[in-house]
Design an enzyme around this catalytic site. Structure first.
Site, PDB file in Angstrom:
ATOM      1  N   HIS A  95       0.851  -1.197   0.000  1.00 56.67           N
ATOM      2  CA  HIS A  95       0.000   0.000   0.000  1.00 56.67           C
ATOM      3  C   HIS A  95       0.884   1.243   0.000  1.00 56.67           C
ATOM      4  O   HIS A  95       1.969   1.240   0.590  1.00 56.67           O
ATOM      5  CB  HIS A  95      -0.917  -0.010   1.232  1.00 56.67           C
ATOM      6  N   GLU A 167      -3.970   2.063  -7.115  1.00 60.81           N
ATOM      7  CA  GLU A 167      -4.403   3.192  -6.290  1.00 60.81           C
ATOM      8  C   GLU A 167      -3.531   4.395  -6.599  1.00 60.81           C
ATOM      9  O   GLU A 167      -2.399   4.477  -6.134  1.00 60.81           O
ATOM     10  CB  GLU A 167      -4.360   2.832  -4.800  1.00 60.81           C
TER      11      GLU A 167
END
EC number: 5.3.1.1
Length: 251
Positions: A95, A167
């Site tokens: 992430h 993302e």
């Protein structure tokens, strides 16, 4: 056919009591997993009650991070082996917050992917570019390099089972969303990269999520795109009603 997968990433929110309340509020109202897979990835301190409370429901469970060693003198880390023993299905790795705040490298993420597979947990591998990379129009080469590094040494069979989450860092928690077309364009690039690295079948099987201010208001449009198979959802996954609206987007 790829089964859509909507995964909530709680980040550093929710305690065990709140986790129990949340799961009890959603567990009877989730879609059939053959239609949409519903996942909550929670902080390590919540995983035991998350799994316990979700038992017998359509809610799948995920961790937000794990280490690439299964045991030893690694203070503060989470073992992929123990995640498997707990019955946790997924684990988010790479992430942008882990890469940014905790200086995780592409090599770390690749080692984690291998460790998760070795221990029977499915990785959700994140990738995405910063605002300056996008403004320099270098987002494709940036994300392709991240994908190549993350998948290095994984088999086609492994890659066809994992999840990749695109993302764009500039759209996380900023209220800015990549347009559905921008999101589709990058998810398509990722799928083409997998095809180049492996083969068409693997590329057709791998599920690709979009993550970056996904909410009930934009989920339908995002999910209508051919290369977007799901969402990795932050803030909108903390509220039971909002999470239910996301996973039941087909209704």
């Amino acid at each position: 056919m790829r089964t859509p997968i909507i995964a909530g990433n709680w980040k550093l929110h929710m305690n065990p009591e709140q986790t129990i309340e949340f799961v009890n509020a959603v567990k009877g109202k989730l879609p059939d997993p053959s239609k949409v897979e519903s996942v909550i990835a929670a902080p390590a301190v919540d995983l035991y009650v998350l799994k316990k409370t979700a038992e017998g429901s359509n809610l799948h469970t995920g961790a937000e991070n794990a280490y690439f060693e299964v045991e030893g003198a690694f203070t503060g880390e989470t073992s992929p082996k123990v995640l498997n023993e707990m019955g946790i299905d997924y684990c988010i790795i790479g992430h942008s917050e882990r890469r940014g705040y905790f200086h995780e490298t592409d090599e770390d993420i690749n080692k984690k992917a291998k460790a998760l597979f070795a221990n029977g947990v499915t990785p959700i591998i994140c990738c995405g570019e910063s605002l300056e990379t996008r403004e320099a129009n270098k987002q494709d080469e940036w994300v392709v390099a991240q994908i190549k590094a993350a998948l290095d040494g994984l088999t086609a069979e492994q890659v066809s089972k994992l999840v990749i989450a695109y993302e764009p860092i500039w759209a996380i928690g900023t209220g800015k969303t990549a347009s559905a077309d921008q999101a589709e364009e990058m998810c398509k690039t990722i799928r083409e990269t997998v095809k180049d690295l492996y083969n068409e079948e693997t590329a057709e099987n791998v599920r690709i999520q979009y993550g970056g201010s996904v909410k009930p208001a934009n989920v339908k449009e995002l999910m209508s795109k051919p290369d977007i198979d799901g969402g990795l959802v932050g803030g909108a996954s903390l509220d039971p009603e909002s999470f239910l609206a996301l996973v039941n987007y087909q209704d």
